[in-house]
Write a protein that holds these residues in place. Sequence first.
Motif, PDB file in Angstrom:
ATOM      1  N   GLU A   1      -0.858  14.827 -17.343  1.00  0.00           N
ATOM      2  CA  GLU A   1      -1.889  14.968 -16.610  1.00  0.00           C
ATOM      3  C   GLU A   1      -2.790  13.576 -16.417  1.00  0.00           C
ATOM      4  O   GLU A   1      -3.327  13.131 -15.731  1.00  0.00           O
ATOM      5  CB  GLU A   1      -3.219  16.075 -17.146  1.00  0.00           C
ATOM      6  N   GLU A   2      -2.664  12.807 -17.741  1.00  0.00           N
ATOM      7  CA  GLU A   2      -3.261  11.661 -17.668  1.00  0.00           C
ATOM      8  C   GLU A   2      -2.619  10.431 -16.895  1.00  0.00           C
ATOM      9  O   GLU A   2      -3.033   9.823 -16.179  1.00  0.00           O
ATOM     10  CB  GLU A   2      -3.400  11.134 -19.198  1.00  0.00           C
ATOM     11  N   LEU A   3      -1.370  10.787 -16.812  1.00  0.00           N
ATOM     12  CA  LEU A   3      -0.634   9.741 -16.130  1.00  0.00           C
ATOM     13  C   LEU A   3      -0.702  10.071 -14.492  1.00  0.00           C
ATOM     14  O   LEU A   3      -0.757   9.115 -13.734  1.00  0.00           O
ATOM     15  CB  LEU A   3       0.875  10.061 -16.498  1.00  0.00           C
ATOM     16  N   ASP A   4      -0.831  11.529 -14.189  1.00  0.00           N
ATOM     17  CA  ASP A   4      -0.985  11.941 -12.902  1.00  0.00           C
ATOM     18  C   ASP A   4      -2.468  11.199 -12.487  1.00  0.00           C
ATOM     19  O   ASP A   4      -2.469  10.759 -11.294  1.00  0.00           O
ATOM     20  CB  ASP A   4      -1.049  13.250 -12.816  1.00  0.00           C
ATOM     21  N   ARG A   5      -3.525  11.194 -13.305  1.00  0.00           N
ATOM     22  CA  ARG A   5      -4.781  10.628 -12.860  1.00  0.00           C
ATOM     23  C   ARG A   5      -4.602   9.146 -12.688  1.00  0.00           C
ATOM     24  O   ARG A   5      -5.104   8.520 -11.976  1.00  0.00           O
ATOM     25  CB  ARG A   5      -5.587  10.851 -13.911  1.00  0.00           C
ATOM     26  N   ALA A   6      -3.742   8.496 -13.639  1.00  0.00           N
ATOM     27  CA  ALA A   6      -3.602   6.969 -13.555  1.00  0.00           C
ATOM     28  C   ALA A   6      -2.907   6.785 -12.033  1.00  0.00           C
ATOM     29  O   ALA A   6      -3.359   5.730 -11.582  1.00  0.00           O
ATOM     30  CB  ALA A   6      -2.711   6.714 -14.623  1.00  0.00           C
ATOM     31  N   VAL A   7      -1.863   7.571 -11.585  1.00  0.00           N
ATOM     32  CA  VAL A   7      -1.333   7.297 -10.520  1.00  0.00           C
ATOM     33  C   VAL A   7      -2.390   7.627  -9.340  1.00  0.00           C
ATOM     34  O   VAL A   7      -2.492   6.819  -8.270  1.00  0.00           O
ATOM     35  CB  VAL A   7      -0.279   8.297 -10.190  1.00  0.00           C
ATOM     36  N   ALA A   8      -3.280   8.572  -9.351  1.00  0.00           N
ATOM     37  CA  ALA A   8      -3.891   8.976  -8.288  1.00  0.00           C
ATOM     38  C   ALA A   8      -5.074   8.015  -8.153  1.00  0.00           C
ATOM     39  O   ALA A   8      -5.627   7.659  -7.046  1.00  0.00           O
ATOM     40  CB  ALA A   8      -4.704  10.303  -8.669  1.00  0.00           C
ATOM     41  N   ARG A   9      -5.675   7.159  -9.166  1.00  0.00           N
ATOM     42  CA  ARG A   9      -6.724   6.424  -8.926  1.00  0.00           C
ATOM     43  C   ARG A   9      -6.362   5.022  -8.623  1.00  0.00           C
ATOM     44  O   ARG A   9      -6.991   4.006  -8.574  1.00  0.00           O
ATOM     45  CB  ARG A   9      -7.597   6.301 -10.577  1.00  0.00           C
ATOM     46  N   THR A  10      -4.835   4.696  -8.355  1.00  0.00           N
ATOM     47  CA  THR A  10      -4.424   3.508  -8.072  1.00  0.00           C
ATOM     48  C   THR A  10      -4.430   3.179  -6.630  1.00  0.00           C
ATOM     49  O   THR A  10      -4.081   4.213  -5.852  1.00  0.00           O
ATOM     50  CB  THR A  10      -2.808   3.320  -8.404  1.00  0.00           C
ATOM     51  N   ARG A  11      -4.907   2.169  -6.152  1.00  0.00           N
ATOM     52  CA  ARG A  11      -4.981   1.660  -4.687  1.00  0.00           C
ATOM     53  C   ARG A  11      -3.639   1.318  -4.169  1.00  0.00           C
ATOM     54  O   ARG A  11      -3.186   0.393  -4.669  1.00  0.00           O
ATOM     55  CB  ARG A  11      -6.113   0.846  -4.463  1.00  0.00           C
ATOM     56  N   LEU A  12      -3.077   2.173  -3.464  1.00  0.00           N
ATOM     57  CA  LEU A  12      -1.781   2.140  -3.144  1.00  0.00           C
ATOM     58  C   LEU A  12      -1.695   0.894  -2.004  1.00  0.00           C
ATOM     59  O   LEU A  12      -0.435   0.340  -1.776  1.00  0.00           O
ATOM     60  CB  LEU A  12      -0.884   3.171  -2.758  1.00  0.00           C
ATOM     61  N   GLN A  13      -2.563   0.963  -1.049  1.00  0.00           N
ATOM     62  CA  GLN A  13      -2.638  -0.155   0.149  1.00  0.00           C
ATOM     63  C   GLN A  13      -1.267  -0.186   0.993  1.00  0.00           C
ATOM     64  O   GLN A  13      -0.519  -1.107   1.011  1.00  0.00           O
ATOM     65  CB  GLN A  13      -2.773  -1.299  -0.417  1.00  0.00           C
ATOM     66  N   ALA A  14      -1.016   1.138   1.725  1.00  0.00           N
ATOM     67  CA  ALA A  14       0.076   1.035   2.772  1.00  0.00           C
ATOM     68  C   ALA A  14      -0.417   0.898   3.938  1.00  0.00           C
ATOM     69  O   ALA A  14       0.401   0.921   4.996  1.00  0.00           O
ATOM     70  CB  ALA A  14       0.747   2.458   2.250  1.00  0.00           C
ATOM     71  N   ARG A  15      -1.619   0.903   4.137  1.00  0.00           N
ATOM     72  CA  ARG A  15      -2.294   0.856   5.519  1.00  0.00           C
ATOM     73  C   ARG A  15      -1.716  -0.708   6.200  1.00  0.00           C
ATOM     74  O   ARG A  15      -1.731  -1.654   5.388  1.00  0.00           O
ATOM     75  CB  ARG A  15      -3.812   0.712   5.416  1.00  0.00           C
ATOM     76  N   VAL A  16      -1.768  -0.659   7.578  1.00  0.00           N
ATOM     77  CA  VAL A  16      -1.356  -1.755   8.390  1.00  0.00           C
ATOM     78  C   VAL A  16      -2.698  -2.341   8.785  1.00  0.00           C
ATOM     79  O   VAL A  16      -3.704  -1.709   9.163  1.00  0.00           O
ATOM     80  CB  VAL A  16      -0.310  -1.238   9.308  1.00  0.00           C
ATOM     81  N   SER A  17      -2.885  -3.755   8.508  1.00  0.00           N
ATOM     82  CA  SER A  17      -3.992  -4.465   8.879  1.00  0.00           C
ATOM     83  C   SER A  17      -4.459  -4.364  10.201  1.00  0.00           C
ATOM     84  O   SER A  17      -3.321  -4.439  11.340  1.00  0.00           O
ATOM     85  CB  SER A  17      -4.046  -5.719   8.143  1.00  0.00           C
ATOM     86  N   TRP A  18      -5.650  -4.645  10.541  1.00  0.00           N
ATOM     87  CA  TRP A  18      -5.984  -4.800  12.001  1.00  0.00           C
ATOM     88  C   TRP A  18      -5.346  -5.856  12.617  1.00  0.00           C
ATOM     89  O   TRP A  18      -5.467  -6.065  14.089  1.00  0.00           O
ATOM     90  CB  TRP A  18      -7.575  -4.557  12.176  1.00  0.00           C
ATOM     91  N   GLY A  19      -4.908  -6.976  12.051  1.00  0.00           N
ATOM     92  CA  GLY A  19      -4.509  -7.953  12.851  1.00  0.00           C
ATOM     93  C   GLY A  19      -3.274  -7.869  13.438  1.00  0.00           C
ATOM     94  O   GLY A  19      -2.857  -8.468  14.549  1.00  0.00           O
ATOM     95  N   TRP A  20      -2.665  -6.670  13.064  1.00  0.00           N
ATOM     96  CA  TRP A  20      -1.289  -6.423  13.842  1.00  0.00           C
ATOM     97  C   TRP A  20      -1.886  -5.591  15.180  1.00  0.00           C
ATOM     98  O   TRP A  20      -0.778  -5.499  16.012  1.00  0.00           O
ATOM     99  CB  TRP A  20      -0.456  -5.169  13.066  1.00  0.00           C
ATOM    100  N   SER A  21      -3.191  -5.517  15.578  1.00  0.00           N
ATOM    101  CA  SER A  21      -3.376  -4.924  16.766  1.00  0.00           C
ATOM    102  C   SER A  21      -3.094  -6.092  17.807  1.00  0.00           C
ATOM    103  O   SER A  21      -2.837  -5.582  19.080  1.00  0.00           O
ATOM    104  CB  SER A  21      -4.921  -4.481  16.753  1.00  0.00           C
ATOM    105  N   ILE A  22      -3.032  -7.247  17.768  1.00  0.00           N
ATOM    106  CA  ILE A  22      -2.502  -8.242  18.749  1.00  0.00           C
ATOM    107  C   ILE A  22      -1.154  -7.818  19.236  1.00  0.00           C
ATOM    108  O   ILE A  22      -0.741  -7.888  20.426  1.00  0.00           O
ATOM    109  CB  ILE A  22      -2.606  -9.684  18.075  1.00  0.00           C
ATOM    110  N   VAL A  23      -0.236  -7.479  18.225  1.00  0.00           N
ATOM    111  CA  VAL A  23       1.171  -7.112  18.666  1.00  0.00           C
ATOM    112  C   VAL A  23       1.241  -5.909  19.357  1.00  0.00           C
ATOM    113  O   VAL A  23       2.051  -5.681  20.516  1.00  0.00           O
ATOM    114  CB  VAL A  23       1.901  -7.206  17.419  1.00  0.00           C
ATOM    115  N   THR A  24       0.437  -5.003  18.871  1.00  0.00           N
ATOM    116  CA  THR A  24       0.264  -3.811  19.782  1.00  0.00           C
ATOM    117  C   THR A  24      -0.193  -4.226  21.401  1.00  0.00           C
ATOM    118  O   THR A  24       0.437  -3.621  22.297  1.00  0.00           O
ATOM    119  CB  THR A  24      -0.916  -2.709  19.348  1.00  0.00           C
ATOM    120  N   VAL A  25      -1.143  -5.030  21.370  1.00  0.00           N
ATOM    121  CA  VAL A  25      -1.806  -5.483  23.024  1.00  0.00           C
ATOM    122  C   VAL A  25      -0.782  -6.086  23.506  1.00  0.00           C
ATOM    123  O   VAL A  25      -0.368  -5.768  24.573  1.00  0.00           O
ATOM    124  CB  VAL A  25      -2.755  -6.386  22.559  1.00  0.00           C
TER     125      VAL A  25
END
Length: 530
Positions: A388-412
């Motif tokens: 359970e403690e390891l599960d909490r450790a994983v859950a509180r980690t910021r994984l940062q799989a989001r794509v930054s808004w800078g890529w919107s230029i390529v989308t445009v």
Amino acid sequence: MSKPTLAERLTALDTAAELADGRIARADSERIRAVAQSGSSRRELSDEHTVVGFFGATGSGKSSLFNAIVGADVATTHVRRPTTSTPLAAVWQPDGSAALLDWLEVRDRSERTGGFDKQVGPLILLDLPDFDSVRSEHRDIAARLAAQVDVLVWVVDPEKYADAVIHRDFITPHSGHSAVTLAVLNKTDLLSASDQKAVADSFRDLLERDGLGKVKVLGASARTGDGVDAVRQQIAKVAKGRRAQLERIEADIDSATSEWADARVPSQPPRDAEKALTQALGQAAGVPAIAAAVGSSYRKRLGQRTGWLLTSWMLRFRADPLRRLGLREEADESGVHRSSMPKMSASGRAQANKGVRDYAARASADLSGGWAESVRERAESALPGLPEELDRAVARTRLQARVSWGWSIVTVLQWVALLAALVGVGWYLLLWLMGSFGFGLPFLTPEVPTVEGWQVPTLLVAGGILLGILLGLLSAAFGGVAGAVRRTRARRRLLRQVNATAREEIVEPVREERERWRGFVEAVKLARRR
């Protein structure tokens, strides 16, 4: 470094007893505590009086010898067992001795006039119950006072000098007290001169085997008086320096701590031990799979945003690897990162257990047996709640799989490319309609403009398609590199959180236990230092 005082040494011994509680054999810790308390109590009482105890088996003539040395018939003697039922004190210069005798629990007291010896100050001789008495309370009294008196006088007779009870239960436990021990072979009048020497030599050999080292055996006969003065002189010799009390306490300290005399202050655990523990727990918690999911999720999301619009929409039908594991990157409304990951598998638990036990084994390698076991127990106590403690450790980690808004230029740009291609296709479609339904009217069949011989609609279609594909391929290539970077970062962040859990649940408790051992060893060494 200045030598510690006896008070400081006894305080250190008491500290060692507290630190050792539950870590060493109960009998050993109780003995250390008893020595510390007894030594402190003895110091608080009269340091002028030297207490000499006469110990012997039934029929050894101990009480008769006591009377002969005192010079008066103060001890009751009898041929029946037990000879002496309560301890009796003969006291020279009794002022200040009452509290000491109360501590010794000696009620029968005989105050003597004059001096025991002109060079000896206040003195107390004790005639004690037989230590082989059939009555257990008599043996208990003898055993208790054997641990309290300053000087021990072992009185034996030719028949019982080799009795196992004398050596195993009484003399051997006090083998470290040779400086304050006298051995008397009584009733020598029953032996011939040659037999006296043979028995005395045999008794001396037994004493050396008990661990007393070179101990002089004094022959005496309470009935004839032979050798009594020699015993008296030896008692005076031991008592006149007034060091018997100190030597007795020091001998008790050395005896109680002898097992740890050569113990070493522990160094820090191997540097890579904690790292290996973190890696093992990370594997058990699924860190590699989660980190890989972060990388794959990032590539998927980047492909959805920057890929060729005619094909990238299909990526939306592919499950997000991160969400498939039940992980979310953002905190919920209460600010807590949560996880719906499945419970740790049996293989994961086994891997975590092995990692913890391996760490405990390495962290306890330089400790003594009892303490090493305590370290292992402290480490393994975290195992039930570790998943359970390891599960909490994983859950509180910021994984940062989001794509930054800078890529919107390529989308445009992708939309611009698609619109350009659509404009080109629409242009050709309009030309076809006008050619098919223009009824031959010239103004309905306009000329198509060209650039370097290429028709503009063709350039728009080809350029739009090629630009979209090129942008998609470039972003896919970059996404592969960026995904690998995100995977590495996620793994690092996850392991950092796993390490924090390992430190809190395992490393810190183990460190506390090792520091407890360090304190114990240092306290023992301080107590033994003279």
